[in-house]
Design an enzyme around this catalytic site. Structure first.
Site, PDB file in Angstrom:
ATOM      1  N   ALA A  65       0.869  -1.181   0.000  1.00  0.00           N
ATOM      2  CA  ALA A  65       0.000   0.000   0.000  1.00  0.00           C
ATOM      3  C   ALA A  65       0.902   1.226   0.000  1.00  0.00           C
ATOM      4  O   ALA A  65       2.044   1.160   0.456  1.00  0.00           O
ATOM      5  CB  ALA A  65      -0.880  -0.013   1.241  1.00  0.00           C
ATOM      6  N   GLY A 110       0.587  -5.122   0.671  1.00  0.00           N
ATOM      7  CA  GLY A 110      -0.568  -5.189  -0.224  1.00  0.00           C
ATOM      8  C   GLY A 110      -0.261  -5.870  -1.549  1.00  0.00           C
ATOM      9  O   GLY A 110      -1.164  -6.403  -2.201  1.00  0.00           O
ATOM     10  N   GLU A 113      -0.602  -9.443  -0.837  1.00  0.00           N
ATOM     11  CA  GLU A 113      -2.050  -9.688  -0.652  1.00  0.00           C
ATOM     12  C   GLU A 113      -2.785  -9.712  -1.991  1.00  0.00           C
ATOM     13  O   GLU A 113      -3.707 -10.506  -2.184  1.00  0.00           O
ATOM     14  CB  GLU A 113      -2.631  -8.614   0.286  1.00  0.00           C
ATOM     15  N   GLU A 133       4.291  -5.340   7.365  1.00  0.00           N
ATOM     16  CA  GLU A 133       3.477  -4.327   8.052  1.00  0.00           C
ATOM     17  C   GLU A 133       3.870  -4.083   9.504  1.00  0.00           C
ATOM     18  O   GLU A 133       3.869  -2.941   9.970  1.00  0.00           O
ATOM     19  CB  GLU A 133       1.985  -4.709   7.989  1.00  0.00           C
TER      20      GLU A 133
HETATM   21  N1  CO8 Z   1       4.566   3.281  -0.567  1.00  0.00           N
HETATM   22  C1  CO8 Z   1       4.987   4.482  -1.031  1.00  0.00           C
HETATM   23  N2  CO8 Z   1       6.133   4.646  -1.711  1.00  0.00           N
HETATM   24  C2  CO8 Z   1       6.899   3.549  -1.934  1.00  0.00           C
HETATM   25  C3  CO8 Z   1       6.512   2.262  -1.484  1.00  0.00           C
HETATM   26  C4  CO8 Z   1       5.283   2.155  -0.779  1.00  0.00           C
HETATM   27  N3  CO8 Z   1       4.819   0.991  -0.339  1.00  0.00           N
HETATM   28  N4  CO8 Z   1       7.469   1.391  -1.854  1.00  0.00           N
HETATM   29  C5  CO8 Z   1       8.398   2.077  -2.514  1.00  0.00           C
HETATM   30  N5  CO8 Z   1       8.067   3.388  -2.574  1.00  0.00           N
HETATM   31  C6  CO8 Z   1       8.820   4.487  -3.218  1.00  0.00           C
HETATM   32  C7  CO8 Z   1      10.028   4.880  -2.393  1.00  0.00           C
HETATM   33  O1  CO8 Z   1       9.660   5.756  -1.363  1.00  0.00           O
HETATM   34  C8  CO8 Z   1      10.900   5.502  -3.455  1.00  0.00           C
HETATM   35  O2  CO8 Z   1      10.430   6.806  -3.691  1.00  0.00           O
HETATM   36  P1  CO8 Z   1      11.499   8.024  -3.936  1.00  0.00           P
HETATM   37  O3  CO8 Z   1      12.196   7.623  -5.207  1.00  0.00           O
HETATM   38  O4  CO8 Z   1      10.618   9.216  -4.103  1.00  0.00           O
HETATM   39  O5  CO8 Z   1      12.398   8.047  -2.774  1.00  0.00           O
HETATM   40  C9  CO8 Z   1      10.614   4.685  -4.701  1.00  0.00           C
HETATM   41  O6  CO8 Z   1       9.379   4.025  -4.442  1.00  0.00           O
HETATM   42  C10 CO8 Z   1      11.677   3.627  -4.974  1.00  0.00           C
HETATM   43  O7  CO8 Z   1      11.832   2.859  -3.801  1.00  0.00           O
HETATM   44  P2  CO8 Z   1      13.256   2.662  -3.041  1.00  0.00           P
HETATM   45  O8  CO8 Z   1      14.199   3.782  -3.351  1.00  0.00           O
HETATM   46  O9  CO8 Z   1      12.968   2.388  -1.609  1.00  0.00           O
HETATM   47  O10 CO8 Z   1      13.774   1.346  -3.778  1.00  0.00           O
HETATM   48  P3  CO8 Z   1      14.748   0.261  -3.171  1.00  0.00           P
HETATM   49  O11 CO8 Z   1      15.155  -0.614  -4.298  1.00  0.00           O
HETATM   50  O12 CO8 Z   1      15.808   0.875  -2.349  1.00  0.00           O
HETATM   51  O13 CO8 Z   1      13.805  -0.592  -2.158  1.00  0.00           O
HETATM   52  C11 CO8 Z   1      11.807  -1.730  -1.496  1.00  0.00           C
HETATM   53  C12 CO8 Z   1      12.713  -1.311  -2.663  1.00  0.00           C
HETATM   54  C13 CO8 Z   1      12.543  -2.761  -0.624  1.00  0.00           C
HETATM   55  C14 CO8 Z   1      10.562  -2.359  -2.085  1.00  0.00           C
HETATM   56  C15 CO8 Z   1      11.455  -0.490  -0.634  1.00  0.00           C
HETATM   57  O14 CO8 Z   1      10.960   0.518  -1.495  1.00  0.00           O
HETATM   58  C16 CO8 Z   1      10.434  -0.743   0.420  1.00  0.00           C
HETATM   59  O15 CO8 Z   1      10.766  -1.314   1.453  1.00  0.00           O
HETATM   60  N6  CO8 Z   1       9.177  -0.307   0.174  1.00  0.00           N
HETATM   61  C17 CO8 Z   1       8.123  -0.410   1.140  1.00  0.00           C
HETATM   62  C18 CO8 Z   1       7.628  -1.841   1.240  1.00  0.00           C
HETATM   63  C19 CO8 Z   1       6.563  -1.978   2.291  1.00  0.00           C
HETATM   64  O16 CO8 Z   1       6.795  -1.768   3.464  1.00  0.00           O
HETATM   65  N7  CO8 Z   1       5.355  -2.362   1.846  1.00  0.00           N
HETATM   66  C20 CO8 Z   1       4.242  -2.588   2.729  1.00  0.00           C
HETATM   67  C21 CO8 Z   1       3.449  -1.339   2.896  1.00  0.00           C
HETATM   68  S1  CO8 Z   1       2.196  -1.516   4.126  1.00  0.00           S
HETATM   69  C22 CO8 Z   1       0.972  -2.370   3.334  1.00  0.00           C
HETATM   70  O17 CO8 Z   1       1.060  -2.775   2.202  1.00  0.00           O
HETATM   71  C23 CO8 Z   1      -0.248  -2.596   4.158  1.00  0.00           C
HETATM   72  C24 CO8 Z   1      -1.410  -3.136   3.370  1.00  0.00           C
HETATM   73  C25 CO8 Z   1      -2.689  -2.979   4.142  1.00  0.00           C
HETATM   74  C26 CO8 Z   1      -3.084  -1.559   4.294  1.00  0.00           C
HETATM   75  C27 CO8 Z   1      -4.390  -1.395   4.985  1.00  0.00           C
HETATM   76  C28 CO8 Z   1      -4.839   0.057   4.932  1.00  0.00           C
HETATM   77  C29 CO8 Z   1      -5.266   0.648   6.207  1.00  0.00           C
END
Ligand code: CO8
Length: 259
Positions: A65, A110, A113, A133
């Site tokens: 998400a 997500g 999921e 999460e």
């Molecule tokens: N949300 C928003 N932005 C994101 C997300 C995300 N989930 N994932 C990546 N991005 C963005 C980064 O912020 C970055 O943006 P910017 O270039 O502006 O800095 C861009 O995408 C590229 O990402 P990275 O530079 O971080 O790329 P890396 O290769 O270094 O890392 C990863 C890749 C490992 C995937 C890393 O981006 C990461 O850890 N992302 C987050 C993953 C995560 O935690 N996902 C779970 C989110 S919570 C969720 O899904 C809950 C679902 C249920 C919600 C219920 C609602 C209430």
């Protein structure tokens, strides 16, 4: 069909829905869910026999998400956002044709999921799966706690969710989270190969198989056996059943009309 966050390809009887939010590794925001919901509502299950879902680019299927959208939500807004996503994923799970997730990179939160709401999951060798999460102070909110345990068993689901650790493609294969791992360059070819195998079969029978398996997921054995026999019997109301069996006996290929 033009969407902000989806790229749609429609072939003769197979459709591809590609999630596309390149700035955030295809993270799920309100707009993505709106586009998905709209496409699923319009999806023609009589025309298309399989839907393939994948992510845009080579790095991510869906990285979860959108954290920037969630960061400042209050409780009720978070529940609404979670319920919205869960409802769209349930639409995928209950769509009247099989849905294949072609996981082409990160499938986190997500993203994992979304893949789990699909009928069949295959992935590229660079894919990573996880439910991170709890590391963000939340729990899975798009039905991850529901589907992960059912797919890989409660012990493994608890380990993945409590640790938040991501696993590689081969580990996902070992625990049964995906059916196959293929080189990234082969991923869409393989997804189409499976889709074509499905599309060659009698559409109403495939639909009945999906509905039957879904229905029986949490039924007791006696009711499930009864349920199967009802769906089985109904197949004999279709022209496709007559055609399928006639073609076998006449040693020719069947031509199914979905009737
Ligand atoms: N949300 C928003 N932005 C994101 C997300 C995300 N989930 N994932 C990546 N991005 C963005 C980064 O912020 C970055 O943006 P910017 O270039 O502006 O800095 C861009 O995408 C590229 O990402 P990275 O530079 O971080 O790329 P890396 O290769 O270094 O890392 C990863 C890749 C490992 C995937 C890393 O981006 C990461 O850890 N992302 C987050 C993953 C995560 O935690 N996902 C779970 C989110 S919570 C969720 O899904 C809950 C679902 C249920 C919600 C219920 C609602 C209430």
């Amino acid at each position: 069909m033009e969407y902000t966050y989806l790229k749609i390809e429609e072939h003769e009887n197979i459709a591809v829905m590609k999630v596309s939010a390149p700035k955030t590794l295809n993270a799920l925001n309100t707009g993505v869910f709106k586009d998905m919901d709209d496409y699923l509502n319009k999806f023609d299950c009589n025309k298309f026999r399989v839907l393939i879902i994948t992510g845009d680019g080579e790095k991510a299927f869906v990285a979860g998400a959108d954290i920037s959208e969630m960061a400042n939500l209050g409780m009720l807004q978070a529940q609404t956002f979670g319920a919205r996503g869960a409802a769209v994923f349930r639409k995928i799970e209950t769509l009247h044709v099989p849905v294949i997730a072609a996981v082409n990179g990160f499938a986190l939160g997500g993203g994992c999921e979304l893949a789990m709401a699909c009928d069949i999951r295959i992935c590229s060798d660079n894919a990573k799966f996880g439910q991170p999460e709890v590391g963000l102070g939340i729990i899975p909110g798009f039905s991850g706690t529901v589907r992960l345990a059912r797919l890989v068993g409660m012990g493994m689901a608890k380990q993945l969710i409590y640790t938040g650790k991501a696993i590689r493609a081969n580990e996902a294969l070992q625990i049964g989270l995906v059916n196959e791992v293929v080189p990234q360059t082969e991923l869409m070819n393989r997804a189409f190969e499976i889709a074509n195998q499905i599309a060659a079969n009698a559409p109403l029978a495939v639909k009945a198989a999906k509905l039957t398996i879904n229905d029986e997921w949490d039924m007791d054995v006696d009711r499930a056996i009864e349920n199967e026999s009802v769906f089985f019997g109904r197949c004999f109301l279709t022209e496709d059943q007559k055609e399928g069996m006639a073609a076998f006996l006449e040693k020719r290929k069947p031509t199914y009309k979905g009737k």
